[in-house]
Design a protein around this motif. Sequence first.
Motif, PDB file in Angstrom:
ATOM      1  N   SER A   1     -34.644  12.055  14.813  1.00  0.00           N
ATOM      2  CA  SER A   1     -33.353  12.072  15.516  1.00  0.00           C
ATOM      3  C   SER A   1     -33.526  11.641  16.969  1.00  0.00           C
TER       4      SER A   1
ATOM      5  N   GLU B   1     -24.119   9.600  15.592  1.00  0.00           N
ATOM      6  CA  GLU B   1     -23.640  10.827  14.953  1.00  0.00           C
ATOM      7  C   GLU B   1     -24.610  11.966  15.248  1.00  0.00           C
TER       8      GLU B   1
ATOM      9  N   SER C   1     -27.023  15.041  14.922  1.00  0.00           N
ATOM     10  CA  SER C   1     -27.878  15.520  13.832  1.00  0.00           C
ATOM     11  C   SER C   1     -28.941  16.431  14.428  1.00  0.00           C
TER      12      SER C   1
ATOM     13  N   GLU D   1     -29.417  11.830   8.126  1.00  0.00           N
ATOM     14  CA  GLU D   1     -29.065  12.868   7.158  1.00  0.00           C
ATOM     15  C   GLU D   1     -30.350  13.368   6.511  1.00  0.00           C
TER      16      GLU D   1
ATOM     17  N   SER E   1     -32.371  16.382   3.978  1.00  0.00           N
ATOM     18  CA  SER E   1     -32.350  17.442   2.978  1.00  0.00           C
ATOM     19  C   SER E   1     -33.771  17.980   2.849  1.00  0.00           C
TER      20      SER E   1
ATOM     21  N   CYS F   1     -35.038  12.179   3.826  1.00  0.00           N
ATOM     22  CA  CYS F   1     -34.461  11.951   5.150  1.00  0.00           C
ATOM     23  C   CYS F   1     -33.929  10.525   5.165  1.00  0.00           C
TER      24      CYS F   1
ATOM     25  N   TRP G   1     -29.468   5.924   8.793  1.00  0.00           N
ATOM     26  CA  TRP G   1     -28.469   4.937   8.378  1.00  0.00           C
ATOM     27  C   TRP G   1     -27.769   4.310   9.590  1.00  0.00           C
TER      28      TRP G   1
ATOM     29  N   CYS H   1     -29.177   2.028   4.623  1.00  0.00           N
ATOM     30  CA  CYS H   1     -29.839   3.333   4.627  1.00  0.00           C
ATOM     31  C   CYS H   1     -31.341   3.151   4.462  1.00  0.00           C
TER      32      CYS H   1
ATOM     33  N   ASP I   1     -34.186   5.198   3.454  1.00  0.00           N
ATOM     34  CA  ASP I   1     -34.400   6.452   2.729  1.00  0.00           C
ATOM     35  C   ASP I   1     -35.894   6.754   2.699  1.00  0.00           C
TER      36      ASP I   1
END
Length: 469
Positions: free
Chosen positions: A319, A343, A345, A386, A388, A392, A395, A457, A459
């Motif tokens: 981040s 955004e 995070s 984003e 989890s 990770c 994006w 994205c 990923d």
Amino acid sequence: MQRLRALMRMTAVRLSALYLGLFAVFAVILVFYVTGTATSLLEQQTRDTIDEEIDQLSRVYRSGGIVGLVRTIDRRARQPGASLYLMTDPSGRILAGNVESLQPGTLDDTGFTDEAFAYRRFTGSERDGRLHLAVAEVMSLPNGMRILVGRDQTEVESFRFLVRRALILALGLMGIIGLLVWFVVGRRALQRLDRMSFASARILAGDLHERLPVTGAGDEFDRLSDNLNTLLGRIALLQEGLRQVSDNIAHDLKTPLTRLRNRAENALHDAEPADASRPALEGMIGEADQMIRTFDALLMIARVEAGFHPAAKEPADISAIVADVAELYEPLAEEAGAALRVEPSPPVQLKISRELIAQALSNLLENALKYATADGRQATVRVGVEASAERCVLWVADDGPGIPAEKRGRVLERFYRLDESRSKPGSGLGLSLVQAVAQLHGGRLRLEDAAPGLKVCLDLPRDDESDGE
């Protein structure tokens, strides 16, 4: 449970389990066959013995009548190890024999009994209160009397019980020993596979000097490791040759190209403002810069894909990287007339190459700002993270024209550019580099519809080794 599943995926363990199961099945079949054969033989001997005694009693009846038959049955019933003898009147009252009581219904039908029946034995003054099993043949006399001659089946049933108990005990011991051997051998094999997997992971991470372990046992694992180590040695030589070729190309082509560009810039600096050669020199400088950037991108993609990039992986807050790169591109976004939004995070720790992730994010932001603001349109570019427990996703999304679904796979190819973007400067290598960075980190690159626009994205996996937590 996971180690058991891992064991069951091994061919050797599956074969061992199959052989153990087949051996157990054939052992059960063999024991039942032997037991059944022995039981049938004993039953046939019992039937022959009963038939022989029935014939003898028939001859006694024909020669001595009822009185002689009663005396003979009473005498035989008192002998040690005698068969079962019973003589009743038409009402069922016992007249002679060594049977105290019978299972109800035993004397209803004449002939050989189909199944064993229960009885209590009596010999003279001795009484046995236990229930026994026997088979017999029932005969009816003309005056309504019934005669039963049989043999005790307790020994046969004891034989069956003994064989079944021995079978269960043998199969239990065989299963326990088989499982112990299976566990010991499987555990040793799993440990060796774990060491091979660890070495393979290091090799996939780019350490081509790593080799698969060889214990010296000379088994199939050692033979496989030897062959793969030989293959890895050859691959390492090829990769080293490729790296040397790349370095030679960088030295032999990039350096003269840079000198040519510098000479053109010097000539442009010395030229008069009205000199007709200035546009040509400016175009030459621009083309040289584009060729140098293309060459740098190709060289970086090749090194990343081959695992030779010098950037090391270390725990970092992705981040924070996003915030830093976005801050660098804010002036470029304002100049292009676009709004760049980050955004919010929370901090996300990953074990990554900070340099390569920053380079990949820079490529994504450049593409978004370049194509979303085409033809002077006002655009909004958003970037975020984003996370989890397992993944990770970094994006970048814009509200530009986007990319048709059928062409999203093609734009990841090197030098491929859409017809609409050929008027824009670029080499078609930006997404290829991002995809190489994703693969280096064990992740993948996805292109999605932002409705409107495009969402790219990055990923990345988030496991115990890579998240650095």
